[in-house]
Motif scaffolding. Sequence first.
Motif, PDB file in Angstrom:
ATOM      1  N   LYS A  29      30.183   4.459  54.450  1.00 56.99           N
ATOM      2  CA  LYS A  29      31.556   4.278  53.990  1.00 56.99           C
ATOM      3  C   LYS A  29      32.181   3.020  54.591  1.00 56.99           C
ATOM      4  N   GLN A  48      36.955  -5.295  43.368  1.00 54.75           N
ATOM      5  CA  GLN A  48      36.467  -4.164  42.597  1.00 54.75           C
ATOM      6  C   GLN A  48      37.134  -4.195  41.240  1.00 54.75           C
ATOM      7  N   GLU A  85      29.415  -1.502  52.209  1.00 57.11           N
ATOM      8  CA  GLU A  85      29.844  -1.671  50.819  1.00 57.11           C
ATOM      9  C   GLU A  85      29.647  -3.115  50.354  1.00 57.11           C
ATOM     10  N   SER A 125      33.009  -0.947  55.373  1.00 60.59           N
ATOM     11  CA  SER A 125      33.167  -2.124  54.521  1.00 60.59           C
ATOM     12  C   SER A 125      31.942  -3.028  54.613  1.00 60.59           C
ATOM     13  N   ARG A 131      25.858  -3.654  50.043  1.00 56.79           N
ATOM     14  CA  ARG A 131      25.365  -2.897  48.894  1.00 56.79           C
ATOM     15  C   ARG A 131      25.628  -3.664  47.593  1.00 56.79           C
TER      16      ARG A 131
END
Length: 94
Positions: free
Chosen positions: A41, A6, A46, A43, A49
């Motif tokens: 929420k 990130q 995420e 991993s 996504r």
Amino acid sequence: MQEVIQLSRRDPAVYKREVSACVILSLEQVLKLIEEGKFYKSSAWEKKRLEILERDNYECQVCKEEGGFAPATTVHHILHLENRPDLALDDDNL
């Protein structure tokens, strides 16, 4: 295996993907996450996504279909998660 780094918490569209995602959850695991209200929420979600946002060049696909443009930060399920949890992480359903 994929590692996601990130780069910015304030701008969810700014991420770097090192290697393509290989996320595997069983249907039972997906159902449990949905039941607990934790799927979005997780991993696994995420990572998927971010992969889909990158695939779509961070462009809103609904806007694109209508001839417009908007940056995307959200990935939608074509067939809703509640109706088709088996397609939760399927690229063709995102």
